[in-house]
Design an enzyme around this catalytic site. Structure first.
Site, PDB file in Angstrom:
ATOM      1  N   ARG A 179      -0.052  14.502  13.723  1.00 51.16           N
ATOM      2  CA  ARG A 179       0.498  14.271  12.382  1.00 51.16           C
ATOM      3  C   ARG A 179       0.545  15.527  11.505  1.00 51.16           C
ATOM      4  NH1 ARG A 179      -1.352   8.416  10.227  1.00 51.16           N
ATOM      5  NH2 ARG A 179       0.488   8.660   8.955  1.00 51.16           N
TER       6      ARG A 179
ATOM      7  N   CYS B   8      -5.473  12.638  13.533  1.00 51.76           N
ATOM      8  CA  CYS B   8      -6.065  11.327  13.301  1.00 51.76           C
ATOM      9  C   CYS B   8      -5.890  10.516  14.570  1.00 51.76           C
ATOM     10  CB  CYS B   8      -5.426  10.632  12.112  1.00 51.76           C
ATOM     11  SG  CYS B   8      -3.803  10.001  12.427  1.00 51.76           S
TER      12      CYS B   8
ATOM     13  N   LYS C 158       0.841  -1.217   0.000  1.00 52.72           N
ATOM     14  CA  LYS C 158       0.000   0.000   0.000  1.00 52.72           C
ATOM     15  C   LYS C 158       0.868   1.256   0.000  1.00 52.72           C
ATOM     16  CE  LYS C 158      -1.829   1.707   4.022  1.00 52.72           C
ATOM     17  NZ  LYS C 158      -1.538   3.143   4.163  1.00 52.72           N
TER      18      LYS C 158
HETATM   19  C1  UD1 Z   1       4.023   6.910   6.706  1.00 53.80           C
HETATM   20  C2  UD1 Z   1       3.219   5.686   6.434  1.00 53.80           C
HETATM   21  C3  UD1 Z   1       2.617   5.142   7.723  1.00 53.80           C
HETATM   22  C4  UD1 Z   1       3.703   4.939   8.776  1.00 53.80           C
HETATM   23  C5  UD1 Z   1       4.563   6.185   8.935  1.00 53.80           C
HETATM   24  C6  UD1 Z   1       5.770   5.958   9.829  1.00 53.80           C
HETATM   25  C7  UD1 Z   1       2.438   6.062   4.159  1.00 53.80           C
HETATM   26  C8  UD1 Z   1       1.314   6.364   3.251  1.00 53.80           C
HETATM   27  N1  UD1 Z   1       2.175   6.021   5.478  1.00 53.80           N
HETATM   28  O1  UD1 Z   1       3.134   7.900   7.226  1.00 53.80           O
HETATM   29  O2  UD1 Z   1       1.982   3.890   7.441  1.00 53.80           O
HETATM   30  O3  UD1 Z   1       3.098   4.652  10.019  1.00 53.80           O
HETATM   31  O4  UD1 Z   1       5.053   6.614   7.653  1.00 53.80           O
HETATM   32  O5  UD1 Z   1       6.526   4.903   9.371  1.00 53.80           O
HETATM   33  O6  UD1 Z   1       3.548   5.825   3.712  1.00 53.80           O
HETATM   34  N2  UD1 Z   1       6.124  14.726  11.068  1.00 53.80           N
HETATM   35  C9  UD1 Z   1       6.308  16.056  11.351  1.00 53.80           C
HETATM   36  N3  UD1 Z   1       6.162  16.975  10.331  1.00 53.80           N
HETATM   37  C10 UD1 Z   1       5.844  16.606   9.059  1.00 53.80           C
HETATM   38  C11 UD1 Z   1       5.683  15.235   8.784  1.00 53.80           C
HETATM   39  C12 UD1 Z   1       5.833  14.317   9.804  1.00 53.80           C
HETATM   40  O7  UD1 Z   1       6.592  16.438  12.487  1.00 53.80           O
HETATM   41  O8  UD1 Z   1       5.720  17.484   8.184  1.00 53.80           O
HETATM   42  C13 UD1 Z   1       6.275  13.714  12.149  1.00 53.80           C
HETATM   43  C14 UD1 Z   1       4.975  12.938  12.437  1.00 53.80           C
HETATM   44  O9  UD1 Z   1       4.126  13.650  13.305  1.00 53.80           O
HETATM   45  C15 UD1 Z   1       5.516  11.664  13.043  1.00 53.80           C
HETATM   46  C16 UD1 Z   1       6.840  11.466  12.293  1.00 53.80           C
HETATM   47  O10 UD1 Z   1       7.153  12.712  11.689  1.00 53.80           O
HETATM   48  O11 UD1 Z   1       5.775  11.848  14.415  1.00 53.80           O
HETATM   49  C17 UD1 Z   1       6.801  10.413  11.217  1.00 53.80           C
HETATM   50  O12 UD1 Z   1       5.660  10.601  10.391  1.00 53.80           O
HETATM   51  P1  UD1 Z   1       5.720  10.325   8.836  1.00 53.80           P
HETATM   52  O13 UD1 Z   1       6.897   9.501   8.494  1.00 53.80           O
HETATM   53  O14 UD1 Z   1       5.552  11.625   8.102  1.00 53.80           O
HETATM   54  O15 UD1 Z   1       4.391   9.472   8.614  1.00 53.80           O
HETATM   55  P2  UD1 Z   1       3.586   9.435   7.267  1.00 53.80           P
HETATM   56  O16 UD1 Z   1       4.496   9.712   6.132  1.00 53.80           O
HETATM   57  O17 UD1 Z   1       2.329  10.234   7.412  1.00 53.80           O
END
Ligand code: UD1
Length: 419
Positions: A122, A117, A22
């Protein structure tokens, strides 16, 4: 609304084929917006999130042909709409992945802010900061991100913390930017590498995929390509955990053990016997006691947060005690209260869960709160005495293809019931 009914106590046995990932499919679909050439993707899983991304592309103007066996072909020669509306984004946060491609290719986009969420706030601040560093003008207002750019410019940007979709968004945007972009502290997940491979097949110039520094030389155009999506490591590991906790014996095919080193090491230290008959299959069995372990989630190649809920179930059924520390998301223990209803002895303090193992879980009506939490409840149901009825299973359909059919083929007593 559908529910899943599991009667526990039967070991998983047999062979199961793992679906396409996915989290690799969603960015590859978004990447199609970078070109007007045709993109053909195979090994696409049948999942609600994939349908949502196809719906999003469709409303941008993509012409999509779906062949159940061969995959999906996308023709983006007529993109007419650059907006990702709240109704779609709120059902799938990964909709944010169209932001980089639309901005890079069409110079404009308007995307609903994803909001919070079940597993935490997030934010998407790093996606926005990175695109601003590439010269985009971005306003936030009315719940939307509005971005404009004549042509994105190469830049140097460091992610803090590591973000998977953030890395993917900026990587896609940088492929069409003017000049060189260097992205530091990037996510190294296999799904990021798969996206880079897809982009390279489209003509992008990318170095360093799979390391924490990505160097991208922007090009003027990208072309169509054919790309096969990698196997889903989270689906694979979920079934592996199921085999261990039911003391079963299963063979996973179309699976990659290389993408699962941390979970495989952990399962082995708990007493599982894991073999790799060839590069695409994994055999998992467990006959003796399961030993409790401590674990801490972290970005790849660390232990995936997307397997934390499933491992809590396994440690709940182990000998001894274990401490599970969640370092990636702030609020990812929603499943604990449901597992406690099945008799699990888990206490949460901040970002750690203290688990006292026991040989028994007892079936109960439970409610799924998010995608991976729902998988943990199915696993708990497989091991529990009696019946477990899981409601809100729409969460599980977002990320697991036909889970009850696949588990039934492994001898589990599981069915979907409506109402
Ligand atoms: C992706 C995955 C999800 C997985 C996650 C962590 C997809 C579609 N989803 O989610 O299944 O659980 O990686 O492995 O690939 N953060 C910030 N600022 C930002 C972006 C992220 O602070 O702009 C933080 C988030 O709050 C979190 C951490 O970074 O604490 C990791 O999140 P992130 O890797 O971005 O998760 P997703 O990409 O949403």
């Amino acid at each position: 609304m559908d529910k899943i009914l599991v009667r526990g106590g039967r070991p998983l046995n047999g062979t199961i084929s793992i679906s396409g990932a996915k989290n690799a499919t969603l960015p590859a679909l978004a990447a199609s917006l970078l070109t007007t050439g045709r993109i053909h993707l195979s090994n696409i899983p049948h999942l609600k999130d994939v349908t949502t991304m196809l719906e999003l592309l469709g409303q941008h103007g993509s012409a999509i042909t779906i062949d159940e066996k061969l995959g999906v072909e996308i023709d983006n020669s007529n993109i007419v709409n650059f907006m990702a509306p709240y109704d779609l984004v709120r059902t799938m946060r990964a909709s944010i992945l169209v932001m980089g491609p639309l901005l890079a290719r069409y110079g404009q986009t308007e995307i609903s802010l994803p909001g919070g969420c079940a597993i935490g706030s997030r934010p998407v601040n790093l996606h926005i900061q990175g695109l601003r560093a590439m010269g985009a003008e971005i306003d936030l207002g009315g719940g939307y991100i509005r971005a404009r750019a004549k042509r994105l410019q190469g830049t140097r940007f460091t992610f803090d913390p590591v973000t998977v979709t953030g890395t993917e968004n900026l990587l896609m945007a940088a492929t069409l930017a003017k000049g060189q972009t260097i992205l530091e502290n990037c996510a190294r997940e296999p799904e990021v590498v798969d996206l880079a491979n897809c982009l390279i097949a489209m003509g992008a110039k990318i170095d360093g995929a799979g390391t924490s520094t990505l160097t991208i030389e922007g090009v003027d155009h990208l072309q169509g390509c054919r790309h096969a999506i990698i196997p889903d490591r989270i689906e694979a590991a979920t079934f592996m955990i199921g085999a261990v906790l039911t003391h079963g014996d299963i063979l996973l095919t179309h699976a990659s053990a290389d993408a699962l080193r941390a979970p495989i090491d952990k399962l082995k230290s708990m007493g599982a016997i894991i073999e790799e008959p060839d590069a695409n299959s994994i055999r998992v069995r467990c006959h003796g006691d399961i030993e409790a372990v401590d674990l801490e989630t972290s970005p790849y190649p660390g232990f995936p947060t997307d397997l934390q809920a499933q491992m809590l179930v396994l440690i709940s059924l182990a000998k001894g005690t274990g401490i599970v520390t969640e370092t990636v998301f702030e609020n990812r223990f929603m499943h604990v209260s449901e597992l406690q209803r099945m008799g699990a002895d888990i206490r949460v303090r901040g970002n750690t869960a203290h688990v006292r193992g026991s040989k028994r879980l007892i079936g109960a009506p439970v409610m799924a709160t998010d995608l991976r939490a729902s998988a943990s409840l199915v696993l708990a149901g497989l091991a529990a005495e009696g019946e477990t009825l899981i409601s809100r299973v729409y969460h599980i359909d977002r990320g697991y293809e036909r889970i009850e059919e696949k588990l039934r083929a492994l001898d589990a007593d599981i069915q979907r019931v409506s109402g």
